[in-house]
Scaffold this active site. Structure first.
Site, PDB file in Angstrom:
ATOM      1  N   ARG A  84       0.803  -1.227   0.000  1.00 54.24           N
ATOM      2  CA  ARG A  84       0.000   0.000   0.000  1.00 54.24           C
ATOM      3  C   ARG A  84       0.835   1.276   0.000  1.00 54.24           C
ATOM      4  O   ARG A  84       1.933   1.318   0.549  1.00 54.24           O
ATOM      5  CB  ARG A  84      -0.927   0.001   1.225  1.00 54.24           C
ATOM      6  CG  ARG A  84      -1.975  -1.106   1.196  1.00 54.24           C
ATOM      7  CD  ARG A  84      -2.660  -1.275   2.543  1.00 54.24           C
ATOM      8  NE  ARG A  84      -3.667  -2.320   2.487  1.00 54.24           N
ATOM      9  CZ  ARG A  84      -3.420  -3.631   2.648  1.00 54.24           C
ATOM     10  NH1 ARG A  84      -2.180  -4.050   2.879  1.00 54.24           N
ATOM     11  NH2 ARG A  84      -4.393  -4.513   2.588  1.00 54.24           N
ATOM     12  N   HIS A 109      -1.150  -2.620  -4.582  1.00 57.37           N
ATOM     13  CA  HIS A 109      -0.695  -3.604  -5.576  1.00 57.37           C
ATOM     14  C   HIS A 109      -0.729  -3.108  -7.014  1.00 57.37           C
ATOM     15  O   HIS A 109      -1.142  -3.826  -7.930  1.00 57.37           O
ATOM     16  CB  HIS A 109      -1.518  -4.887  -5.458  1.00 57.37           C
ATOM     17  CG  HIS A 109      -1.286  -5.662  -4.198  1.00 57.37           C
ATOM     18  ND1 HIS A 109      -0.143  -5.551  -3.434  1.00 57.37           N
ATOM     19  CD2 HIS A 109      -2.073  -6.578  -3.561  1.00 57.37           C
ATOM     20  CE1 HIS A 109      -0.223  -6.368  -2.389  1.00 57.37           C
ATOM     21  NE2 HIS A 109      -1.372  -6.984  -2.437  1.00 57.37           N
ATOM     22  N   HIS A 183       2.666 -13.023  -5.151  1.00 55.14           N
ATOM     23  CA  HIS A 183       1.556 -13.011  -4.195  1.00 55.14           C
ATOM     24  C   HIS A 183       0.901 -14.392  -4.089  1.00 55.14           C
ATOM     25  O   HIS A 183      -0.316 -14.519  -4.130  1.00 55.14           O
ATOM     26  CB  HIS A 183       0.530 -11.962  -4.627  1.00 55.14           C
ATOM     27  CG  HIS A 183      -0.356 -11.462  -3.523  1.00 55.14           C
ATOM     28  ND1 HIS A 183      -1.297 -12.258  -2.899  1.00 55.14           N
ATOM     29  CD2 HIS A 183      -0.438 -10.251  -2.924  1.00 55.14           C
ATOM     30  CE1 HIS A 183      -1.939 -11.551  -1.983  1.00 55.14           C
ATOM     31  NE2 HIS A 183      -1.428 -10.327  -1.973  1.00 55.14           N
ATOM     32  N   ASP A 257      -1.389  -9.266   9.077  1.00 54.27           N
ATOM     33  CA  ASP A 257      -1.294  -8.623   7.772  1.00 54.27           C
ATOM     34  C   ASP A 257      -0.246  -7.522   7.908  1.00 54.27           C
ATOM     35  O   ASP A 257      -0.528  -6.338   7.722  1.00 54.27           O
ATOM     36  CB  ASP A 257      -2.649  -8.060   7.337  1.00 54.27           C
ATOM     37  CG  ASP A 257      -2.676  -7.673   5.854  1.00 54.27           C
ATOM     38  OD1 ASP A 257      -1.690  -7.959   5.147  1.00 54.27           O
ATOM     39  OD2 ASP A 257      -3.678  -7.082   5.405  1.00 54.27           O
ATOM     40  N   GLU A 321       5.086 -12.570   1.500  1.00 54.28           N
ATOM     41  CA  GLU A 321       5.408 -11.711   0.361  1.00 54.28           C
ATOM     42  C   GLU A 321       6.659 -10.878   0.654  1.00 54.28           C
ATOM     43  O   GLU A 321       6.591  -9.912   1.410  1.00 54.28           O
ATOM     44  CB  GLU A 321       4.247 -10.768   0.061  1.00 54.28           C
ATOM     45  CG  GLU A 321       2.912 -11.439  -0.170  1.00 54.28           C
ATOM     46  CD  GLU A 321       1.765 -10.456   0.009  1.00 54.28           C
ATOM     47  OE1 GLU A 321       1.694  -9.482  -0.784  1.00 54.28           O
ATOM     48  OE2 GLU A 321       0.962 -10.633   0.938  1.00 54.28           O
TER      49      GLU A 321
END
Length: 358
Positions: A84, A109, A183, A257, A321
Site C-alpha cells: 500500500r 498492488h 503473491h 497482515d 510476500e
C-alpha cells in the site's frame, strides 16, 4: 526417454483473442512449477510430502476463467508497487504523484490495472540443468499515473530438486518507484486439503515488525520489537496460537497482515520457515528483500471458488510476500523504492521444499 523439463500449452484466451500460455518447469521426484503468462502467475506448485505423495500447495484456479472473474492476486506478480501507498499519493523530485485509490483510502498492488492483469511475453525458455522461463512486460510512462517507462523481467527457475527461484528485474527511463513481489497463497497441506493454515508451524527471522493503522498503513513510528507480542515467531510456533488474542495490531489487521523487517543489504538470507504438521512438508523462504509481509488469509470469505471446486475461506492459506516496506515512498526512514535511469531494480526470492516425518 527422459521427460522434458519444460512443456508449454494454451491455458486460456483473452477477450481480444490473445492466448494465455502455461509453462511447466520440472524438478525431480514430481516437483513442478506451473506458470501462466497472464499476470506472470504461479498457477500451481507441486511439492512432495513425507509419505511419498505430492500436492499443489498454492491456491488459485483450475481454469483461466477463474483468474478473470475476480482479482484476488492468487500467485500473481504484483507491481508497480506491491502493498500500500497512503492516500495513493507520493512526491518524487518535488512533484506530487496521485495514483488510483483502490483499497479504502490507499493505493494497493499497482492500482486498478496492475502487473497482475497484464499479458506477459515469453522472452526465454531454458531447458538446461536448471529449467527456467523468463517473462517480460513493459509499463509505459504514465500508466496508472506512475512516472517513467518500466521494463520488467521475471524469471522462474528450478534451482534444485525441489527448489524454485524467482528473480525480478526492472529498468526505467526516468526517476520512478518500483516494488515487486509474488503473491502466492500457500497451504502446505495442499490447496484442496480443506485444512486451515492456522496449525502450520511458522518461524520468521525478524526482530521487528511494522505496526499499522486500521487501513494497513504503517504508523509514524519506528519498527516495533516482536518480543513480548503475538508477532514473535523467532522460535517456531503455530500461526494460530496467538491470533485471537486481544491485541490492537491483530485487530487492525483482522489477524496477521504485517511487514516483518530485515537488514538484508541486498544479500540473500533465510526469512521464514513454514511447516505443515500432517503432510510433513517444509518450505523455507530466502530473499534479498528488506521486508516480508505475513498475511493469514483474513479476507478470504468463502465467495471465491478455487481449485477442485472448493470454496476458499478465511485461513485456508497464507501469504509470505517479500518486498520493500509499504508506504516507503512517503517514509524517508524506510528502505527506498526509488529507481533511476541506469540502475537495475533486482528482487531474488527462493522457495525451498523438504519433508519431515509427520
Amino acid at each position: 526417454m527422459a521427460a522434458s523439463k519444460i512443456t508449454r500449452d494454451v491455458f486460456g484466451t483473452l477477450s481480444d483473442g490473445r492466448k494465455v500460455e502455461r509453462i511447466v518447469l520440472r524438478g525431480k521426484g514430481g516437483f513442478e512449477a506451473r506458470i501462466i503468462t497472464h499476470g506472470a502467475v504461479l498457477q500451481a506448485l507441486i511439492a512432495p510430502d513425507a509419505r511419498g505423495g505430492h500436492d499443489d500447495v498454492v491456491l488459485g484456479h483450475d481454469t483461466f476463467a477463474g483468474y478473470l472473474a475476480e482479482r484476488k492476486f492468487f500467485g500473481a506478480t504484483v507491481g508497480r508497487y506491491a502493498n500500500r501507498i497512503a492516500n495513493g499519493q507520493f512526491s518524487l523530485d518535488g512533484e506530487t504523484v496521485q495514483l488510483a485509490v483502490n483499497n479504502g483510502p490507499n493505493a494497493l498492488h499497482g492500482g486498478l490495472d496492475g502487473f497482475d492483469r497484464k499479458l506477459w511475453e515469453i522472452a526465454d525458455l531454458d531447458e538446461g540443468a536448471e529449467p527456467a522461463v523468463t517473462l517480460t512486460c513493459v509499463s509505459p510512462h504514465g500508466e496508472e499515473n506512475y512516472p517513467g517507462r518500466l521494463d520488467v523481467r521475471m524469471t522462474y527457475r528450478v534451482t534444485g530438486p525441489t527448489e524454485l527461484s524467482l528473480i525480478m528485474e526492472a529498468r526505467t527511463d526516468r526517476p520512478t518507484i518500483v516494488n515487486l513481489t509474488n503473491h502466492s497463497f500457500f497451504n502446505l497441506e495442499g490447496a484442496t486439503s480443506g485444512r486451515s493454515v492456522l496449525d502450520h508451524e511458522l518461524t520468521v527471522a525478524a526482530e521487528h515488525f511494522l505496526a499499522i493503522d486500521p487501513t494497513a498503513i504503517p504508523l509514524r513510528e519506528p519498527p516495533r520489537p516482536v518480543a513480548g507480542t503475538p508477532f514473535d515467531f523467532r522460535e517456531p510456533r503455530p500461526v494460530g496460537e496467538r491470533i485471537r488474542e486481544s491485541d490492537q495490531q491483530l485487530q487492525s489487521g483482522r489477524g496477521y497482515d504485517h511487514t516483518y523487517c530485515f537488514r538484508r543489504d541486498g544479500r540473500l538470507g533465510l526469512a521464514a520457515r513454514l511447516v505443515a504438521p500432517r503432510a510433513g512438508r517444509i518450505m523455507e523462504l530466502f530473499t534479498d528483500q528488506p521486508g516480508l509481509q505475513i498475511y493469514s488469509g483474513n479476507y478470504l470469505d468463502g465467495t471465491i471458488l478455487g481449485k477442485g471446486g472448493k470454496l476458499i475461506r478465511q485461513s485456508d492459506a497464507m501469504c509470505l510476500e517479500p518486498h520493500i516496506w509499504p508506504d516507503a515512498p512517503n517514509r524517508p526512514d524506510f528502505p527506498s523504492p526509488r529507481l533511476d535511469p541506469g540502475e537495475v531494480y533486482r528482487h531474488h526470492t527462493i522457495y525451498r521444499f523438504s519433508v519431515r516425518s509427520p
